[in-house]
Design an enzyme around this catalytic site. Structure first.
Site, PDB file in Angstrom:
ATOM      1  N   CYS A   4       0.793  -1.244   0.000  1.00 35.25           N
ATOM      2  CA  CYS A   4       0.000   0.000   0.000  1.00 35.25           C
ATOM      3  C   CYS A   4       0.822   1.289   0.000  1.00 35.25           C
ATOM      4  O   CYS A   4       0.242   2.366  -0.104  1.00 35.25           O
ATOM      5  CB  CYS A   4      -0.985   0.051   1.169  1.00 35.25           C
ATOM      6  SG  CYS A   4      -2.221  -1.226   1.125  1.00 35.25           S
ATOM      7  N   ASP A   5       2.130   1.222   0.143  1.00 32.17           N
ATOM      8  CA  ASP A   5       2.929   2.452   0.136  1.00 32.17           C
ATOM      9  C   ASP A   5       4.275   2.220  -0.535  1.00 32.17           C
ATOM     10  O   ASP A   5       5.301   2.732  -0.098  1.00 32.17           O
ATOM     11  CB  ASP A   5       3.118   2.971   1.561  1.00 32.17           C
ATOM     12  CG  ASP A   5       3.681   4.399   1.602  1.00 32.17           C
ATOM     13  OD1 ASP A   5       3.539   5.126   0.592  1.00 32.17           O
ATOM     14  OD2 ASP A   5       4.266   4.773   2.631  1.00 32.17           O
TER      15      ASP A   5
END
Length: 184
Positions: free
Chosen positions: A92-93
């Site tokens: 997610c990042d």
């Protein structure tokens, strides 16, 4: 991701056949430690810093094309591990700041604060999560896939898209930018 790894390895082999020296591609994954009900990532000191520092800082020695390919392959393998392990995670990042390089230029992915455990039953439909708001800023929005931006559902595609942006940064040595359709 396995197809991406295979394609990058073919590119590396092709590059090596043109007279470059052969090298090995090591893969390393971070160790985990549980302390007081908190999951803590423990890394070795990453002598070569982040991928971002090599893309944007002029005081670093330039890397050979082979090394850039190896970094991309290691990153893809790390994501593949996260996506295919018994417990599957979406990072997610993923961005160039979260790709760390050790003394042998082996990649270790960092920045798991926003990672999401994806149950096998939810792998294709995804899990709803407001990652952008959790981050407290919109600094990494250029790495989010358009489907996530529309649905707020995290899937493996979220990481694959971010990986594509990282590879484009490597190919172009440019910082990605987010262009809002409404503002042009």
């Amino acid at each position: 991701m396995s197809e991406v790894v295979e394609s990058l390895e073919i590119a590396l082999l092709s590059h090596e056949r043109k007279g470059r020296s052969q090298g090995t591609i090591a893969k390393a994954f971070p160790g985990f430690c549980e302390e007081k009900h908190e999951l803590i990532l423990v890394y070795d000191y990453m002598v070569n810093g982040t991928l971002k520092s090599h893309l944007h800082r002029s005081d670093n020695d330039p890397l050979l094309w082979k090394k850039w390919l190896e970094i991309c392959i290691d990153t893809a393998r790390g994501l593949e591990y996260l996506h295919t392990n018994v417990q599957q995670f979406v990072h997610c990042d993923l961005n160039s700041s979260n790709v760390l390089l050790d003394d042998k230029w082996v990649v270790k992915i960092a920045g798991f604060e926003h990672s999401v455990l994806i149950p096998a039953s939810m792998a294709t439909e995804g899990v709803e999560k407001s990652i952008i708001y959790e981050m407290g800023y919109i600094g990494s929005v250029e790495y989010f896939d358009p489907e996530y931006m529309h649905t707020s559902k995290v899937t493996k595609k979220t990481d694959v898209y971010a990986f594509g942006v990282v590879v484009l940064k490597v190919l172009c040595a440019k910082t990605p930018c987010f262009r809002n359709r409404n503002t042009g």
